[in-house]
Design a protein around this motif. Sequence first.
Motif, PDB file in Angstrom:
ATOM      1  N   ARG A 172       0.843  -1.205   0.000  1.00  0.00           N
ATOM      2  CA  ARG A 172       0.000   0.000   0.000  1.00  0.00           C
ATOM      3  C   ARG A 172       0.871   1.245   0.000  1.00  0.00           C
ATOM      4  NH1 ARG A 172      -1.607   2.988   3.964  1.00  0.00           N
ATOM      5  NH2 ARG A 172      -3.698   3.060   3.098  1.00  0.00           N
ATOM      6  N   SER A 173       0.231   2.363  -0.246  1.00  0.00           N
ATOM      7  CA  SER A 173       0.923   3.655  -0.221  1.00  0.00           C
ATOM      8  C   SER A 173       0.561   4.381   1.058  1.00  0.00           C
ATOM      9  CB  SER A 173       0.516   4.503  -1.426  1.00  0.00           C
ATOM     10  OG  SER A 173       0.999   3.929  -2.609  1.00  0.00           O
ATOM     11  N   ASP A 174       1.543   4.971   1.682  1.00  0.00           N
ATOM     12  CA  ASP A 174       1.332   5.755   2.892  1.00  0.00           C
ATOM     13  C   ASP A 174       2.562   6.613   3.115  1.00  0.00           C
ATOM     14  OD1 ASP A 174       0.362   6.626   5.533  1.00  0.00           O
ATOM     15  OD2 ASP A 174      -0.868   4.818   5.476  1.00  0.00           O
ATOM     16  N   GLU A 175       2.586   7.308   4.216  1.00  0.00           N
ATOM     17  CA  GLU A 175       3.761   8.063   4.637  1.00  0.00           C
ATOM     18  C   GLU A 175       4.497   7.186   5.645  1.00  0.00           C
ATOM     19  OE1 GLU A 175       4.845  12.399   6.615  1.00  0.00           O
ATOM     20  OE2 GLU A 175       2.768  11.826   6.343  1.00  0.00           O
ATOM     21  N   TRP A 176       5.754   6.905   5.391  1.00  0.00           N
ATOM     22  CA  TRP A 176       6.511   5.982   6.238  1.00  0.00           C
ATOM     23  C   TRP A 176       7.371   6.780   7.207  1.00  0.00           C
ATOM     24  CZ3 TRP A 176       3.863   1.974   5.247  1.00  0.00           C
ATOM     25  CH2 TRP A 176       3.452   1.684   3.959  1.00  0.00           C
ATOM     26  N   TYR A 177       7.025   6.739   8.477  1.00  0.00           N
ATOM     27  CA  TYR A 177       7.774   7.462   9.512  1.00  0.00           C
ATOM     28  C   TYR A 177       9.050   6.720   9.887  1.00  0.00           C
ATOM     29  CZ  TYR A 177       3.827  10.545  10.758  1.00  0.00           C
ATOM     30  OH  TYR A 177       2.834  11.476  10.764  1.00  0.00           O
ATOM     31  N   ASN A 178      10.128   7.456  10.102  1.00  0.00           N
ATOM     32  CA  ASN A 178      11.336   6.938  10.731  1.00  0.00           C
ATOM     33  C   ASN A 178      11.274   7.371  12.196  1.00  0.00           C
ATOM     34  OD1 ASN A 178      12.899   5.813   8.476  1.00  0.00           O
ATOM     35  ND2 ASN A 178      12.838   7.903   7.705  1.00  0.00           N
ATOM     36  N   PHE A 179      11.452   6.435  13.105  1.00  0.00           N
ATOM     37  CA  PHE A 179      11.390   6.741  14.530  1.00  0.00           C
ATOM     38  C   PHE A 179      12.796   6.895  15.097  1.00  0.00           C
ATOM     39  CE2 PHE A 179       7.591   4.346  13.400  1.00  0.00           C
ATOM     40  CZ  PHE A 179       6.609   5.239  13.817  1.00  0.00           C
TER      41      PHE A 179
ATOM     42  N   VAL B 249       5.159  -5.799  18.461  1.00  0.00           N
ATOM     43  CA  VAL B 249       5.101  -5.245  17.110  1.00  0.00           C
ATOM     44  C   VAL B 249       4.125  -6.064  16.270  1.00  0.00           C
ATOM     45  CG1 VAL B 249       6.413  -4.785  15.009  1.00  0.00           C
ATOM     46  CG2 VAL B 249       7.409  -4.267  17.240  1.00  0.00           C
ATOM     47  N   LEU B 250       3.243  -5.358  15.575  1.00  0.00           N
ATOM     48  CA  LEU B 250       2.232  -5.977  14.732  1.00  0.00           C
ATOM     49  C   LEU B 250       2.561  -5.868  13.248  1.00  0.00           C
ATOM     50  CD1 LEU B 250      -0.868  -4.518  16.590  1.00  0.00           C
ATOM     51  CD2 LEU B 250       0.268  -6.723  16.993  1.00  0.00           C
ATOM     52  N   LEU B 251       3.090  -4.723  12.842  1.00  0.00           N
ATOM     53  CA  LEU B 251       3.439  -4.469  11.447  1.00  0.00           C
ATOM     54  C   LEU B 251       4.814  -3.818  11.365  1.00  0.00           C
ATOM     55  CD1 LEU B 251       0.154  -2.719  10.194  1.00  0.00           C
ATOM     56  CD2 LEU B 251       0.785  -5.126   9.870  1.00  0.00           C
ATOM     57  N   SER B 252       5.554  -4.173  10.318  1.00  0.00           N
ATOM     58  CA  SER B 252       6.818  -3.513   9.999  1.00  0.00           C
ATOM     59  C   SER B 252       6.772  -3.148   8.527  1.00  0.00           C
ATOM     60  CB  SER B 252       8.007  -4.439  10.248  1.00  0.00           C
ATOM     61  OG  SER B 252       8.142  -4.740  11.613  1.00  0.00           O
ATOM     62  N   VAL B 253       7.527  -2.126   8.146  1.00  0.00           N
ATOM     63  CA  VAL B 253       7.611  -1.767   6.734  1.00  0.00           C
ATOM     64  C   VAL B 253       8.956  -2.250   6.202  1.00  0.00           C
ATOM     65  CG1 VAL B 253       8.480   0.576   7.133  1.00  0.00           C
ATOM     66  CG2 VAL B 253       7.257   0.067   5.033  1.00  0.00           C
TER      67      VAL B 253
ATOM     68  N   GLY C 238      -2.486   5.635   7.680  1.00  0.00           N
ATOM     69  CA  GLY C 238      -3.693   6.430   7.544  1.00  0.00           C
ATOM     70  C   GLY C 238      -3.476   7.910   7.352  1.00  0.00           C
ATOM     71  N   HIS C 239      -2.439   8.304   6.648  1.00  0.00           N
ATOM     72  CA  HIS C 239      -2.154   9.727   6.476  1.00  0.00           C
ATOM     73  C   HIS C 239      -3.038  10.412   5.444  1.00  0.00           C
ATOM     74  CE1 HIS C 239       1.447   8.370   8.585  1.00  0.00           C
ATOM     75  NE2 HIS C 239       1.401   9.578   9.103  1.00  0.00           N
ATOM     76  N   ALA C 240      -3.418   9.711   4.404  1.00  0.00           N
ATOM     77  CA  ALA C 240      -4.258  10.306   3.361  1.00  0.00           C
ATOM     78  C   ALA C 240      -5.722   9.994   3.647  1.00  0.00           C
ATOM     79  CB  ALA C 240      -3.867   9.746   1.998  1.00  0.00           C
ATOM     80  N   ALA C 241      -6.589  10.931   3.361  1.00  0.00           N
ATOM     81  CA  ALA C 241      -8.028  10.745   3.579  1.00  0.00           C
ATOM     82  C   ALA C 241      -8.544   9.503   2.840  1.00  0.00           C
ATOM     83  CB  ALA C 241      -8.790  11.986   3.137  1.00  0.00           C
ATOM     84  N   GLU C 242      -7.965   9.202   1.678  1.00  0.00           N
ATOM     85  CA  GLU C 242      -8.392   8.050   0.890  1.00  0.00           C
ATOM     86  C   GLU C 242      -8.192   6.728   1.635  1.00  0.00           C
ATOM     87  OE1 GLU C 242      -5.958  10.273  -0.337  1.00  0.00           O
ATOM     88  OE2 GLU C 242      -7.480  11.522  -1.295  1.00  0.00           O
ATOM     89  N   ALA C 243      -7.277   6.700   2.583  1.00  0.00           N
ATOM     90  CA  ALA C 243      -7.008   5.466   3.334  1.00  0.00           C
ATOM     91  C   ALA C 243      -8.248   4.977   4.075  1.00  0.00           C
ATOM     92  CB  ALA C 243      -5.864   5.679   4.322  1.00  0.00           C
TER      93      ALA C 243
END
Length: 107
Positions: free
Chosen positions: A23-30, A40-44, A77-82
């Motif tokens: 999927r497309s989203d904004e991927w944060y670096n922590f 942890v449930l999900l990783s990119v 969930g950064h974009a409204a379309e999500a």
Amino acid sequence: PGRILVTDRGHEATAHLDPVWERSDEWYNFDADPRPRVRVLLSVDEASYEGGLMGADHPIAWCHEYQGVRCFYTSLGHAAEAYAEPAVCAHLRGGIESVLGAPRAIA
């Protein structure tokens, strides 16, 4: 666009997902890896996009208990379309239900 790896399908927020979720989203670096303190449930997969700085282990959704309170975090969930995507809505619903202790509704 990027590739999400479902690292724990035993949680309400991820049980509906296939092992790999494109999927497309904004991927944060922590600043720090939360893994030592959380489930942890999900990783990119950083090999699937440009700009990743965390390396091979890049958690993006997790849960944990803090001082007796159930907590859930997702960076999706950064974009409204999500919010029109059934998989994203099920992910959020599962996370919310997990912290509230509500039984998972059958849709």
